[in-house]
Design a protein around this motif. Structure first.
Motif, PDB file in Angstrom:
ATOM      1  N   ILE A 129       0.847  -1.208   0.000  1.00  0.00           N
ATOM      2  CA  ILE A 129       0.000   0.000   0.000  1.00  0.00           C
ATOM      3  C   ILE A 129       0.875   1.248   0.000  1.00  0.00           C
ATOM      4  O   ILE A 129       0.634   2.202  -0.780  1.00  0.00           O
ATOM      5  CB  ILE A 129      -0.949  -0.015   1.205  1.00  0.00           C
ATOM      6  CG1 ILE A 129      -1.989  -1.128   1.038  1.00  0.00           C
ATOM      7  CG2 ILE A 129      -1.632   1.328   1.379  1.00  0.00           C
ATOM      8  CD1 ILE A 129      -2.835  -1.367   2.279  1.00  0.00           C
ATOM      9  N   ASN A 158       2.500   1.635  -3.503  1.00  0.00           N
ATOM     10  CA  ASN A 158       1.564   2.112  -4.529  1.00  0.00           C
ATOM     11  C   ASN A 158       1.275   3.599  -4.367  1.00  0.00           C
ATOM     12  O   ASN A 158       1.135   4.339  -5.365  1.00  0.00           O
ATOM     13  CB  ASN A 158       0.261   1.324  -4.459  1.00  0.00           C
ATOM     14  CG  ASN A 158       0.428  -0.099  -4.966  1.00  0.00           C
ATOM     15  OD1 ASN A 158       1.198  -0.356  -5.901  1.00  0.00           O
ATOM     16  ND2 ASN A 158      -0.275  -1.037  -4.348  1.00  0.00           N
ATOM     17  N   LEU A 209      -3.146   3.425  -7.838  1.00  0.00           N
ATOM     18  CA  LEU A 209      -4.134   3.648  -6.775  1.00  0.00           C
ATOM     19  C   LEU A 209      -5.140   2.498  -6.696  1.00  0.00           C
ATOM     20  O   LEU A 209      -5.604   2.146  -5.618  1.00  0.00           O
ATOM     21  CB  LEU A 209      -4.856   4.977  -7.006  1.00  0.00           C
ATOM     22  CG  LEU A 209      -3.986   6.233  -6.829  1.00  0.00           C
ATOM     23  CD1 LEU A 209      -4.788   7.490  -7.176  1.00  0.00           C
ATOM     24  CD2 LEU A 209      -3.467   6.331  -5.392  1.00  0.00           C
ATOM     25  N   LYS A 210      -5.487   1.916  -7.878  1.00  0.00           N
ATOM     26  CA  LYS A 210      -6.395   0.772  -7.861  1.00  0.00           C
ATOM     27  C   LYS A 210      -5.744  -0.424  -7.158  1.00  0.00           C
ATOM     28  O   LYS A 210      -6.400  -1.153  -6.410  1.00  0.00           O
ATOM     29  CB  LYS A 210      -6.793   0.397  -9.286  1.00  0.00           C
ATOM     30  CG  LYS A 210      -7.732   1.419  -9.940  1.00  0.00           C
ATOM     31  CD  LYS A 210      -8.111   0.989 -11.348  1.00  0.00           C
ATOM     32  CE  LYS A 210      -9.070   1.992 -11.990  1.00  0.00           C
ATOM     33  NZ  LYS A 210      -9.468   1.606 -13.372  1.00  0.00           N
ATOM     34  N   LYS A 227      -3.504  -0.189  -4.917  1.00  0.00           N
ATOM     35  CA  LYS A 227      -3.501   0.174  -3.490  1.00  0.00           C
ATOM     36  C   LYS A 227      -4.837  -0.176  -2.861  1.00  0.00           C
ATOM     37  O   LYS A 227      -4.900  -0.738  -1.754  1.00  0.00           O
ATOM     38  CB  LYS A 227      -3.219   1.661  -3.329  1.00  0.00           C
ATOM     39  CG  LYS A 227      -3.499   2.217  -1.927  1.00  0.00           C
ATOM     40  CD  LYS A 227      -3.280   3.709  -1.900  1.00  0.00           C
ATOM     41  CE  LYS A 227      -3.809   4.298  -0.597  1.00  0.00           C
ATOM     42  NZ  LYS A 227      -5.277   4.278  -0.521  1.00  0.00           N
ATOM     43  N   LYS A 228      -5.943   0.154  -3.573  1.00  0.00           N
ATOM     44  CA  LYS A 228      -7.267  -0.132  -3.026  1.00  0.00           C
ATOM     45  C   LYS A 228      -7.486  -1.640  -2.879  1.00  0.00           C
ATOM     46  O   LYS A 228      -8.064  -2.106  -1.889  1.00  0.00           O
ATOM     47  CB  LYS A 228      -8.327   0.455  -3.956  1.00  0.00           C
ATOM     48  CG  LYS A 228      -9.745   0.335  -3.416  1.00  0.00           C
ATOM     49  CD  LYS A 228      -9.901   1.121  -2.118  1.00  0.00           C
ATOM     50  CE  LYS A 228     -11.351   1.094  -1.644  1.00  0.00           C
ATOM     51  NZ  LYS A 228     -11.527   1.767  -0.340  1.00  0.00           N
ATOM     52  N   GLU A 260      -5.709  -2.775   0.161  1.00  0.00           N
ATOM     53  CA  GLU A 260      -6.424  -2.368   1.368  1.00  0.00           C
ATOM     54  C   GLU A 260      -7.576  -3.321   1.679  1.00  0.00           C
ATOM     55  O   GLU A 260      -7.815  -3.666   2.840  1.00  0.00           O
ATOM     56  CB  GLU A 260      -6.929  -0.939   1.212  1.00  0.00           C
ATOM     57  CG  GLU A 260      -5.830   0.105   1.262  1.00  0.00           C
ATOM     58  CD  GLU A 260      -6.367   1.512   1.037  1.00  0.00           C
ATOM     59  OE1 GLU A 260      -5.611   2.481   1.250  1.00  0.00           O
ATOM     60  OE2 GLU A 260      -7.558   1.638   0.639  1.00  0.00           O
ATOM     61  N   ASN A 261      -8.296  -3.724   0.610  1.00  0.00           N
ATOM     62  CA  ASN A 261      -9.389  -4.674   0.828  1.00  0.00           C
ATOM     63  C   ASN A 261      -8.868  -6.008   1.359  1.00  0.00           C
ATOM     64  O   ASN A 261      -9.462  -6.614   2.262  1.00  0.00           O
ATOM     65  CB  ASN A 261     -10.164  -4.888  -0.473  1.00  0.00           C
ATOM     66  CG  ASN A 261     -10.902  -3.630  -0.919  1.00  0.00           C
ATOM     67  OD1 ASN A 261     -11.264  -2.793  -0.087  1.00  0.00           O
ATOM     68  ND2 ASN A 261     -11.125  -3.493  -2.226  1.00  0.00           N
TER      69      ASN A 261
END
Length: 232
Positions: free
Chosen positions: A44, A47, A67-68, A70-71, A74-75
């Motif tokens: 994370i 990214n 960023l995608k 990274k998301k 995170e999930n």
């Protein structure tokens, strides 16, 4: 020698219970989840750093892709943290269950010891002792009532008075047996010296007459002294 080693291995394996194996497996799974969480946290951060660099160089499409990613990380991190919470809860519940089992074993041992102690003291014997004590007290009360009925009011008053005298005599005897407080030697010596000095001073003083003293004037004829040529 081989038999000894094999027996030692068997004894060591026998000490490991299913509960211990389950706890070890959960702790190993927790370690893996913690390692995955650390790896995802690094991804994370990476990214985010990549997206910042791409935005500076005006590469928005690639920054959006970072960023995608990274998301997505995170999930995944949220899911792993949920798994970690479940594992921690399971470990806590298993530890609590083990403690409860130990408490139950201790209670069972206490109950067995209590049963053995109660077997050594049957209820019939306890009831018999209580009945005998009650009968003895009842007999004593009856004897006291019979004696009291044979005495009138003055006799009872005399008995109470005699009881008070005996109590006073016993108290006086206890007081007389108590050790006396010793007087200091220096104080005794000082008092003895003062007494001797007072006696000695009393012996040296002349006695004072208590009656009146009568004075008489003796007259003798005057004569002339040949030496001093005057009347003596």
């Amino acid at each position: 020698m081989g038999n000894l080693l094999s027996s030692s291995h068997k004894s060591s394996r026998a000490t490991i219970t299913d509960h211990d194996r389950a706890v070890l497996a959960l702790k190993a799974q927790r370690k893996k989840l913690e390692d995955q969480s650390k790896l995802l946290e690094k991804r994370i951060d990476q990214n985010v750093a990549v997206a910042r660099e791409l935005i500076v160089v005006q590469k928005k499409d690639r920054a959006l892709l970072a960023l995608k990613r990274k998301k997505l990380s995170e999930n995944q991190l949220q899911n792993i943290q949920a798994y970690l919470m479940n594992v921690e809860d399971m470990l806590s519940n298993m530890e609590l269950t083990k403690q409860q089992s130990n408490v139950m074993n201790a209670l069972n041992q206490g109950n067995e010891a209590l049963k053995k102690a109660q077997q050594g003291m049957p209820l019939d014997d306890i009831q018999r002792l209580m009945d005998e004590s009650a009968e003895a007290k009842e007999y004593q009360d009856k004897v006291q009532d019979i004696i009291s009925q044979q005495l009138d009011a003055s006799d009872n008053e005399a008995v109470l008075h005699e009881l008070e005298q005996l109590e006073a005599a016993a108290l006086q005897e206890e007081i007389s047996e108590m050790p006396t407080v010793p007087v200091a030697d220096e104080e005794q010596k000082q008092k003895a010296a003062e007494a001797l000095a007072a006696a000695a001073a009393k012996e040296k003083l002349p006695s004072v007459p208590t009656s009146k003293v009568r004075l008489t004037l003796l007259t003798q004829p005057a004569h002339h002294c040949s030496h001093c040529k005057r009347v003596c």
